[in-house]
Motif scaffolding. Structure first.
Motif, short mmCIF file in Angstrom:
data_model
loop_
_atom_site.label_atom_id
_atom_site.label_comp_id
_atom_site.label_asym_id
_atom_site.label_seq_id
_atom_site.Cartn_x
_atom_site.Cartn_y
_atom_site.Cartn_z
N GLY A 218 0.37 -1.04 -0.01
CA GLY A 218 -0.27 -0.29 0.23
C GLY A 218 0.89 1.24 0.17
O GLY A 218 0.32 2.29 -0.05
N LYS A 219 2.31 1.10 0.44
CA LYS A 219 3.14 2.17 0.38
C LYS A 219 3.70 2.31 -0.78
O LYS A 219 4.30 3.80 -1.71
CB LYS A 219 4.25 2.13 1.16
CG LYS A 219 3.56 1.61 2.75
CD LYS A 219 4.53 1.97 3.49
CE LYS A 219 4.63 1.37 4.70
NZ LYS A 219 5.22 0.29 5.89
N ILE A 260 -13.39 9.44 10.94
CA ILE A 260 -11.82 8.59 10.98
C ILE A 260 -11.32 7.86 9.89
O ILE A 260 -11.75 6.98 9.58
CB ILE A 260 -12.74 8.13 12.37
CG1 ILE A 260 -12.64 9.96 13.06
CG2 ILE A 260 -11.06 7.69 12.90
CD1 ILE A 260 -13.05 9.37 14.29
N ILE A 261 -10.10 8.41 9.31
CA ILE A 261 -9.65 7.26 8.80
C ILE A 261 -8.74 6.14 9.35
O ILE A 261 -7.34 6.94 9.88
CB ILE A 261 -8.77 7.95 7.11
CG1 ILE A 261 -9.65 9.03 7.11
CG2 ILE A 261 -8.53 7.12 5.90
CD1 ILE A 261 -11.31 8.19 5.92
N GLY A 262 -9.13 4.85 9.76
CA GLY A 262 -8.12 4.37 9.76
C GLY A 262 -7.56 3.31 8.23
O GLY A 262 -7.57 3.32 7.54
N GLY A 269 -0.74 9.79 6.19
CA GLY A 269 -0.91 10.94 6.61
C GLY A 269 -1.24 11.75 6.36
O GLY A 269 -2.18 12.23 5.31
N ASP A 270 -0.97 13.45 5.69
CA ASP A 270 -0.98 14.42 5.35
C ASP A 270 -1.52 14.27 3.66
O ASP A 270 -2.34 14.42 3.14
CB ASP A 270 -0.68 15.62 5.61
CG ASP A 270 -0.66 16.27 7.21
OD1 ASP A 270 -1.38 15.88 8.05
OD2 ASP A 270 0.27 17.19 7.46
N ALA A 271 -0.59 13.05 3.41
CA ALA A 271 -0.60 13.06 1.89
C ALA A 271 -1.92 12.31 1.70
O ALA A 271 -2.40 12.62 -0.08
CB ALA A 271 0.67 11.77 1.14
N LEU A 272 -2.67 11.38 2.38
CA LEU A 272 -3.63 10.48 2.45
C LEU A 272 -5.10 12.13 2.79
O LEU A 272 -6.09 12.48 2.00
CB LEU A 272 -4.57 9.77 3.01
CG LEU A 272 -5.39 9.30 2.63
CD1 LEU A 272 -5.46 8.30 1.68
CD2 LEU A 272 -5.11 7.95 3.71
N VAL A 296 -10.12 12.97 9.92
CA VAL A 296 -8.81 12.34 10.23
C VAL A 296 -8.92 11.14 10.42
O VAL A 296 -9.03 10.93 9.97
CB VAL A 296 -8.65 13.22 11.69
CG1 VAL A 296 -8.87 14.88 11.87
CG2 VAL A 296 -10.42 11.99 12.51
N ALA A 297 -7.35 11.06 10.66
CA ALA A 297 -6.37 9.46 11.02
C ALA A 297 -6.61 9.24 11.84
O ALA A 297 -6.44 9.58 13.19
CB ALA A 297 -5.19 9.87 10.53
#
Ligand SMILES: [Zn+2]
Length: 314
Positions: A218-219, A260-262, A269-272, A296-297
């Protein structure tokens, strides 16, 4: 007041002693004997709860309640786990079994994604919010919806399956057998197959090079995109757009204070998060007149299950 949160997983069961502010005071784990009978598994859980309560220096009668999060299909109101793919639960009345075994009256159960959503909303990234939608971007896509401070789960808790909202008619095949589900575009699995396809089409790209060096997960696309690679940027932007389309759909129905994104992808983080926030702001119905929606994450990580399960009983 103290509560117990139990997080049942295919490999292990975790139980934590949680205070009313959502702090885990101590926790312990036991192996899930997934092939044992449901009664034996529940007995293992009861023993684990006893152990945690004793280690905390309190008595079972002092507990405010016990909450249980389980994978699979759960009927919250009936207190029954209908089934769970990896664990031998079938119409298991876990609330009654666990309550009887421990002599505790206030026992609650819900699906693990719902528990994580409740935990993050009450004590994690959404602290203070009364309305939230938690979207977990992992192997699949899980969603948990909180409305006016309570989980919204539909009739017999069969709803809140936002991962299977269809966002594209006749689209990509989903793990559930249908086509075009949000999950088929927004899961880490979907991002990985998009990355693999882009690598095949653009062997000259930096993305292909990064994929060769560290494999595809995923990265991969995020790493190459950060270095300015056009192919990777396209993969990431497409992925974020699909996640955003899902969020906008949920925004138009639930209008939460916060998304809330998990899940694994949320670690970007911010890139998403920042482009998602922008996308929701631009595309949610009436967003220019309505209160802003935050994105938010998730912050509780693996503890979300225990904390959220405990929160069920609060
Ligand atoms: Zn599906």
């Amino acid at each position: 007041m103290y509560f117990i949160g139990v997080d049942i997983g295919g490999m292990s069961v975790k139980a934590g002693l949680v205070d009313e502010k959502g702090n885990i005071l101590l926790k312990d784990t036991a192996v899930t004997r997934a092939r044992a009978s449901a009664e034996e598994i529940v007995a293992d859980i009861a023993a684990l709860v006893k152990k945690v309560v004793e280690a905390g220096g309190i008595h079972l009668s002092e507990l405010g309640g016990i909450g249980v999060g389980s994978p699979g299909s759960v009927d919250d109101a009936a207190g029954v786990i209908r089934y769970s793919c990896n664990i031998n639960f079938e119409r298991t009345p876990i609330v009654a079994l666990l309550g009887d075994a421990l002599g505790v009256k206030n026992v609650k159960v819900s699906n693990d994604a719902n528990c994580a959503a409740l935990g993050e909303t009450m004590f994690g990234a959404g602290r203070g919010a009364k309305n939230s939608v938690t979207v977990t971007l992992g192997t699949g896509v899980g969603t948990g919806i909180v409305v006016d401070g309570r989980l919204l789960t539909g009739n017999r808790s069969a709803g809140a399956e936002g991962g299977h909202v269809i966002i594209k008619a006749g689209g990509e095949k989903c793990g559930c057998g249908k086509r075009g589900c949000f999950e088929a575009y927004a899961s880490a699995t979907a991002l990985m197959s998009r990355t693999a396809r882009a690598v095949e089409r653009h062997p000259e790209s930096l993305l292909a090079q990064v994929a060769k060096e560290r494999g595809i997960d995923g990265k991969t696309a995020f790493i190459a995109a950060k270095q300015g690679d056009k192919t990777a940027k396209r993969v990431v932007n497409d992925y974020i757009r699909y996640v955003g389309i899902g969020l906008v759909g949920f925004a138009n129905v639930f209008y939460p204070e916060v998304f809330i994104i998990g899940g694994g992808i949320s670690k970007e983080g911010d890139a998403l998060i920042l482009p998602l926030k922008e996308f929701v702001k631009k595309n949610a119905y009436g967003a220019e007149f309505n209160p802003p929606i935050d994105v938010v994450a998730a912050t509780l990580g693996n503890d979300a299950g225990i904390i959220g399960a405990a929160a069920l009983a609060m």
